[in-house]
Scaffold this motif. Structure first.
Motif, PDB file in Angstrom:
ATOM      1  N   LYS A   1       0.840  -1.197   0.000  1.00  0.00           N
ATOM      2  CA  LYS A   1       0.000   0.000   0.000  1.00  0.00           C
ATOM      3  C   LYS A   1       0.877   1.249   0.000  1.00  0.00           C
ATOM      4  O   LYS A   1       2.009   1.241   0.511  1.00  0.00           O
ATOM      5  CB  LYS A   1      -0.938   0.015   1.213  1.00  0.00           C
ATOM      6  CG  LYS A   1      -2.065  -0.988   1.127  1.00  0.00           C
ATOM      7  CD  LYS A   1      -3.014  -0.858   2.316  1.00  0.00           C
ATOM      8  CE  LYS A   1      -4.175  -1.851   2.214  1.00  0.00           C
ATOM      9  NZ  LYS A   1      -5.108  -1.720   3.370  1.00  0.00           N
ATOM     10  N   ILE A   2       0.327   2.310  -0.584  1.00  0.00           N
ATOM     11  CA  ILE A   2       0.969   3.622  -0.580  1.00  0.00           C
ATOM     12  C   ILE A   2       0.125   4.544   0.285  1.00  0.00           C
ATOM     13  O   ILE A   2      -1.076   4.706   0.046  1.00  0.00           O
ATOM     14  CB  ILE A   2       1.091   4.201  -2.005  1.00  0.00           C
ATOM     15  CG1 ILE A   2       1.882   3.240  -2.912  1.00  0.00           C
ATOM     16  CG2 ILE A   2       1.761   5.570  -1.961  1.00  0.00           C
ATOM     17  CD1 ILE A   2       1.989   3.717  -4.350  1.00  0.00           C
ATOM     18  N   TRP A   3       0.754   5.136   1.325  1.00  0.00           N
ATOM     19  CA  TRP A   3       0.063   6.057   2.217  1.00  0.00           C
ATOM     20  C   TRP A   3       0.640   7.461   2.089  1.00  0.00           C
ATOM     21  O   TRP A   3       1.845   7.643   1.868  1.00  0.00           O
ATOM     22  CB  TRP A   3       0.207   5.622   3.673  1.00  0.00           C
ATOM     23  CG  TRP A   3      -0.585   4.426   4.079  1.00  0.00           C
ATOM     24  CD1 TRP A   3      -1.891   4.384   4.469  1.00  0.00           C
ATOM     25  CD2 TRP A   3      -0.115   3.078   4.197  1.00  0.00           C
ATOM     26  NE1 TRP A   3      -2.272   3.114   4.808  1.00  0.00           N
ATOM     27  CE2 TRP A   3      -1.193   2.281   4.653  1.00  0.00           C
ATOM     28  CE3 TRP A   3       1.121   2.467   3.958  1.00  0.00           C
ATOM     29  CZ2 TRP A   3      -1.084   0.920   4.872  1.00  0.00           C
ATOM     30  CZ3 TRP A   3       1.237   1.106   4.166  1.00  0.00           C
ATOM     31  CH2 TRP A   3       0.144   0.345   4.620  1.00  0.00           C
ATOM     32  N   CYS A   4      -0.201   8.456   2.271  1.00  0.00           N
ATOM     33  CA  CYS A   4       0.218   9.850   2.310  1.00  0.00           C
ATOM     34  C   CYS A   4       0.774  10.148   3.702  1.00  0.00           C
ATOM     35  O   CYS A   4       0.100   9.874   4.713  1.00  0.00           O
ATOM     36  CB  CYS A   4      -0.962  10.775   2.001  1.00  0.00           C
ATOM     37  SG  CYS A   4      -0.593  12.531   2.163  1.00  0.00           S
ATOM     38  N   THR A   5       1.983  10.702   3.775  1.00  0.00           N
ATOM     39  CA  THR A   5       2.593  10.954   5.086  1.00  0.00           C
ATOM     40  C   THR A   5       1.987  12.164   5.794  1.00  0.00           C
ATOM     41  O   THR A   5       2.087  12.268   7.017  1.00  0.00           O
ATOM     42  CB  THR A   5       4.116  11.160   4.943  1.00  0.00           C
ATOM     43  OG1 THR A   5       4.365  12.199   3.981  1.00  0.00           O
ATOM     44  CG2 THR A   5       4.796   9.887   4.495  1.00  0.00           C
ATOM     45  N   SER A   6       1.363  13.071   5.079  1.00  0.00           N
ATOM     46  CA  SER A   6       0.766  14.240   5.733  1.00  0.00           C
ATOM     47  C   SER A   6      -0.616  13.934   6.299  1.00  0.00           C
ATOM     48  O   SER A   6      -0.949  14.326   7.421  1.00  0.00           O
ATOM     49  CB  SER A   6       0.688  15.422   4.765  1.00  0.00           C
ATOM     50  OG  SER A   6      -0.080  15.088   3.624  1.00  0.00           O
ATOM     51  N   SER A   7      -1.440  13.200   5.544  1.00  0.00           N
ATOM     52  CA  SER A   7      -2.800  12.915   5.993  1.00  0.00           C
ATOM     53  C   SER A   7      -2.955  11.539   6.630  1.00  0.00           C
ATOM     54  O   SER A   7      -3.900  11.296   7.392  1.00  0.00           O
ATOM     55  CB  SER A   7      -3.771  13.012   4.817  1.00  0.00           C
ATOM     56  OG  SER A   7      -3.538  11.948   3.888  1.00  0.00           O
ATOM     57  N   GLY A   8      -2.047  10.620   6.315  1.00  0.00           N
ATOM     58  CA  GLY A   8      -2.153   9.253   6.804  1.00  0.00           C
ATOM     59  C   GLY A   8      -3.116   8.396   6.008  1.00  0.00           C
ATOM     60  O   GLY A   8      -3.327   7.229   6.333  1.00  0.00           O
ATOM     61  N   LYS A   9      -3.693   8.948   4.944  1.00  0.00           N
ATOM     62  CA  LYS A   9      -4.666   8.202   4.143  1.00  0.00           C
ATOM     63  C   LYS A   9      -3.978   7.254   3.164  1.00  0.00           C
ATOM     64  O   LYS A   9      -2.900   7.547   2.662  1.00  0.00           O
ATOM     65  CB  LYS A   9      -5.555   9.173   3.372  1.00  0.00           C
ATOM     66  CG  LYS A   9      -6.472  10.001   4.245  1.00  0.00           C
ATOM     67  CD  LYS A   9      -7.355  10.913   3.399  1.00  0.00           C
ATOM     68  CE  LYS A   9      -8.318  11.720   4.267  1.00  0.00           C
ATOM     69  NZ  LYS A   9      -9.176  12.617   3.443  1.00  0.00           N
ATOM     70  N   CYS A  10      -4.635   6.121   2.900  1.00  0.00           N
ATOM     71  CA  CYS A  10      -4.139   5.177   1.904  1.00  0.00           C
ATOM     72  C   CYS A  10      -4.453   5.732   0.515  1.00  0.00           C
ATOM     73  O   CYS A  10      -5.619   5.993   0.179  1.00  0.00           O
ATOM     74  CB  CYS A  10      -4.788   3.812   2.088  1.00  0.00           C
ATOM     75  SG  CYS A  10      -4.251   2.587   0.857  1.00  0.00           S
ATOM     76  N   LEU A  11      -3.422   5.913  -0.300  1.00  0.00           N
ATOM     77  CA  LEU A  11      -3.598   6.453  -1.647  1.00  0.00           C
ATOM     78  C   LEU A  11      -3.884   5.345  -2.660  1.00  0.00           C
ATOM     79  O   LEU A  11      -4.728   5.510  -3.538  1.00  0.00           O
ATOM     80  CB  LEU A  11      -2.350   7.237  -2.060  1.00  0.00           C
ATOM     81  CG  LEU A  11      -1.954   8.405  -1.156  1.00  0.00           C
ATOM     82  CD1 LEU A  11      -0.650   9.025  -1.639  1.00  0.00           C
ATOM     83  CD2 LEU A  11      -3.062   9.440  -1.106  1.00  0.00           C
ATOM     84  N   HIS A  12      -3.152   4.217  -2.522  1.00  0.00           N
ATOM     85  CA  HIS A  12      -3.328   3.116  -3.468  1.00  0.00           C
ATOM     86  C   HIS A  12      -3.039   1.797  -2.773  1.00  0.00           C
ATOM     87  O   HIS A  12      -2.147   1.709  -1.928  1.00  0.00           O
ATOM     88  CB  HIS A  12      -2.378   3.253  -4.668  1.00  0.00           C
ATOM     89  CG  HIS A  12      -2.544   4.520  -5.446  1.00  0.00           C
ATOM     90  ND1 HIS A  12      -3.661   4.791  -6.197  1.00  0.00           N
ATOM     91  CD2 HIS A  12      -1.717   5.594  -5.574  1.00  0.00           C
ATOM     92  CE1 HIS A  12      -3.534   5.973  -6.769  1.00  0.00           C
ATOM     93  NE2 HIS A  12      -2.372   6.482  -6.400  1.00  0.00           N
ATOM     94  N   ALA A  13      -3.785   0.774  -3.148  1.00  0.00           N
ATOM     95  CA  ALA A  13      -3.472  -0.604  -2.780  1.00  0.00           C
ATOM     96  C   ALA A  13      -2.940  -1.293  -4.026  1.00  0.00           C
ATOM     97  O   ALA A  13      -3.616  -1.337  -5.060  1.00  0.00           O
ATOM     98  CB  ALA A  13      -4.711  -1.316  -2.261  1.00  0.00           C
TER      99      ALA A  13
END
Length: 410
Positions: free
Chosen positions: A180-192
């Motif tokens: 998975k790819i997560w955004c470091t600022s928001s903590g949201k998962c960008l892509h699986a």
């Protein structure tokens, strides 16, 4: 007899050493120089012309004579994270000052990764990865992994996660045969990143961050578009789990290591297999600007450099410990016979010291961290760092200690 020397800094400051002796080493010069006695020799470089006063080299061997003007360079500060059991500690190197303590409450820490510049640290346990502020020790985000214990038990977990080169995202192996790819600022998962038929073993980013590569138990590696999360290439040919996959420094090639006792070189554009290196390997990476591949087998205690153009092998012999310099130009190997430093481009032995091979293997995390290596021979930094941090032994949980150096702090 004694001689007077002048140490000159880039800022124009001059330090006079009135009674230096020809047999003095760099450490002796530090102790006798005004303003340097409290500074670790690892925090500086001293040159006479193009020649460096390093290690056990004496002023006489350097060619210094009375009245000589030596150049004094202060090396940038870096951060060190040491992890064992449920704790990770972030230190300033070479001062040894503790910046923060990162507490993992449930499971032991299995990997640590620095962001570029050392501002953030990613730690991983069996069920989650956590993003921390390196200075304050505050946990910024928690990313769910849920990887079975059997996978952790049989893998060098340092390959399980990495930062994107710009630090804006984290990529990590996780559950259901995905990364998975997560955004470091928001903590949201960008892509699986879904498509593998077995657990993901290894993740890495291209130097420009536009692509990611994953290696899996299913004996394949896959290339992904980091922005869309789409698979653009599948690398097939290995007959065992792909345990490591990395891009070359210019992003034009990739190398994969596998439990089938081969490493493979690939074209990053077409996915064509360019070469097969027949060697047992637990670690593979590019060296010498991408013109060489370094392979290390802990099962056979053997390291080798391979020419990407010809496939020629240059064996580095019996190895217990190893490190690749941050710029990829030198390789350090250590065994019971001592420590050796090799030129990565030619395989030439640059220096060798006898000893018992004591030290610590330092993890390399692509662009997200660097080995314990200085700008000189790159041999002495790791043991000095562990002496300063006091992390040379196992603690709670019996986990093997890990030590990772950041890039120079921004």
């Amino acid at each position: 007899g004694s001689m007077q020397l002048t140490l000159c800094t880039a800022g124009g400051r001059q330090l006079i050493v009135p009674e230096a002796l020809p047999e003095w080493t760099k450490r002796d010069l530090h102790l006798a120089s005004p303003g340097l006695a409290e500074v670790s020799p690892l925090a500086t470089q001293i040159f006479l012309g193009q020649c460096e006063l390093d290690g056990s080299t004496t002023l006489a061997e350097l060619g210094a004579t009375t009245g000589a003007c030596l150049t004094l360079v202060f090396t940038p500060a870096v951060r060190v994270v040491t992890a064992s059991g449920l704790d990770a500690r972030v230190w300033e190197f070479p001062s040894g000052r503790t910046l923060s303590v990162l507490k993992e409450r449930d499971h032991g820490i299995c990997f640590v990764v620095f962001s570029r510049g050392g501002a953030q640290v990613l730690t991983g346990s069996r069920d989650a990865a956590k993003l921390w502020c390196a200075s304050s020790g505050k946990c910024l985000h928690t990313f769910e992994l849920l990887i079975p214990g059997s996978v952790w038990a049989n893998q060098d977990c340092s390959t399980f996660a990495t930062f994107a080169p710009d630090g804006a995202a984290v990529i990590a192996a996780c559950d259901q045969h995905r990364a998975k790819i997560w955004c470091t600022s928001s903590g949201k998962c960008l892509h699986a990143l879904s498509g593998h038929q077995n657990y993901v073993y290894s993740v890495a980013c291209s130097p420009d961050g536009s692509r990611a590569i994953t290696g899996s138990f299913d004996a394949t590696a896959k290339i992904w578009d980091s922005r869309s999360g789409m698979c653009v290439l599948t690398l097939e040919g290995h007959r065992g789990a792909v345990t490591r996959a990395v891009f070359s420094p210019d992003g034009s090639k990739m190398v994969t290591g596998s439990l089938d006792d081969t490493a493979r070189l690939w074209c990053a554009v077409s996915g064509e297999c360019l070469r097969v290196f027949d060697v047992a390997n637990d670690f593979v990476d590019f060296a010498s600007g991408g013109s060489r591949v370094l392979t290390v087998s802990r099962r056979r205690d053997y390291a080798a450099l391979w020419c990407c153009a010809t496939g020629e092998e240059h064996g580095l012999g019996f190895v217990c410990l190893y490190a690749l310099s941050p710029d990829g130009t030198k390789v350090m190997t250590s065994s019971d016979m001592g420590t050796s430093v090799w030129c990565a481009s030619s395989g030439e032995l640059l220096s060798q010291t006898s000893g018992d091979g004591a030290g610590a293997r330092v993890e390399r995390e692509g662009s997200s961290g660097t080995e314990a290596s200085g700008q000189g021979t790159g041999v002495s930094v790791e043991s000095e760092a562990l002496r300063r941090t006091g992390e040379g032994e196992d603690d709670a949980g019996g986990a093997s200690p890990r030590c990772l150096f950041s890039e120079p702090v921004e």
